[in-house]
Design a protein around this motif. Structure first.
Motif, short mmCIF file in Angstrom:
data_model
loop_
_atom_site.label_atom_id
_atom_site.label_comp_id
_atom_site.label_asym_id
_atom_site.label_seq_id
_atom_site.Cartn_x
_atom_site.Cartn_y
_atom_site.Cartn_z
N ASN A 36 0.82 -1.21 0.00
CA ASN A 36 0.00 0.00 0.00
C ASN A 36 0.85 1.26 0.00
O ASN A 36 0.54 2.24 -0.68
CB ASN A 36 -0.94 0.01 1.21
N GLU A 37 1.95 1.26 0.76
CA GLU A 37 2.86 2.41 0.78
C GLU A 37 3.53 2.60 -0.57
O GLU A 37 3.67 3.73 -1.06
CB GLU A 37 3.93 2.24 1.86
N LYS A 39 2.38 1.62 -3.53
CA LYS A 39 1.36 2.08 -4.47
C LYS A 39 1.11 3.58 -4.31
O LYS A 39 1.09 4.33 -5.29
CB LYS A 39 0.06 1.31 -4.25
N ALA A 40 0.96 4.04 -3.08
CA ALA A 40 0.71 5.46 -2.84
C ALA A 40 1.89 6.32 -3.28
O ALA A 40 1.69 7.41 -3.86
CB ALA A 40 0.42 5.69 -1.36
N GLU A 43 2.01 6.49 -7.19
CA GLU A 43 0.94 7.35 -7.69
C GLU A 43 1.25 8.82 -7.42
O GLU A 43 0.94 9.68 -8.24
CB GLU A 43 -0.40 6.95 -7.06
N LYS A 44 1.88 9.12 -6.28
CA LYS A 44 2.22 10.51 -5.95
C LYS A 44 3.39 11.01 -6.81
O LYS A 44 3.36 12.13 -7.32
CB LYS A 44 2.57 10.60 -4.47
#
Length: 99
Positions: A36-37, A39-40, A43-44
């Motif tokens: 999850n980290e 992926k975030a 995306e950022k």
């Protein structure tokens, strides 16, 4: 200072083929980061939408003997973690723009 999750992209023949055929990109990431980290962060950083994240942990590897002028020394490769990111249809990351 915040921890750096994405360390560097993987630029090999196999990773480049995966990018061209499957829209997958490879990165060396922090060993403690979860999917999850990662992926975030992707995306950022690149403003794309990530469909999936696959991770692989690589251990220290087998010991290697090195002959030096001071004698024989033993070494190991450092442990690291790879992440392969699959992007949504139409999204592209330009890895080569910073080179």
């Amino acid at each position: 200072m915040p921890k750096q999750i994405v360390i560097k992209p993987i630029i090999t023949e196999k990773a480049t083929k995966a990018t061209e055929r499957l829209n997958k990109y490879g990165f060396i990431v922090d060993k403690k980061a979860d999917k999850n980290e990662i992926k975030a962060e992707i995306e950022k950083l690149y403003s794309v939408s990530v469909e999936s994240v696959n991770t692989m942990n690589y251990g220290g590897g087998k010991p290697k003997m090195k002959y030096t002028t001071k004698g024989i020394s033993w070494e190991r490769k450092k442990a690291y973690k790879k992440a392969f990111i699959t992007l949504a249809e139409g999204d592209v990351i330009d890895i080569y723009s910073n080179i």
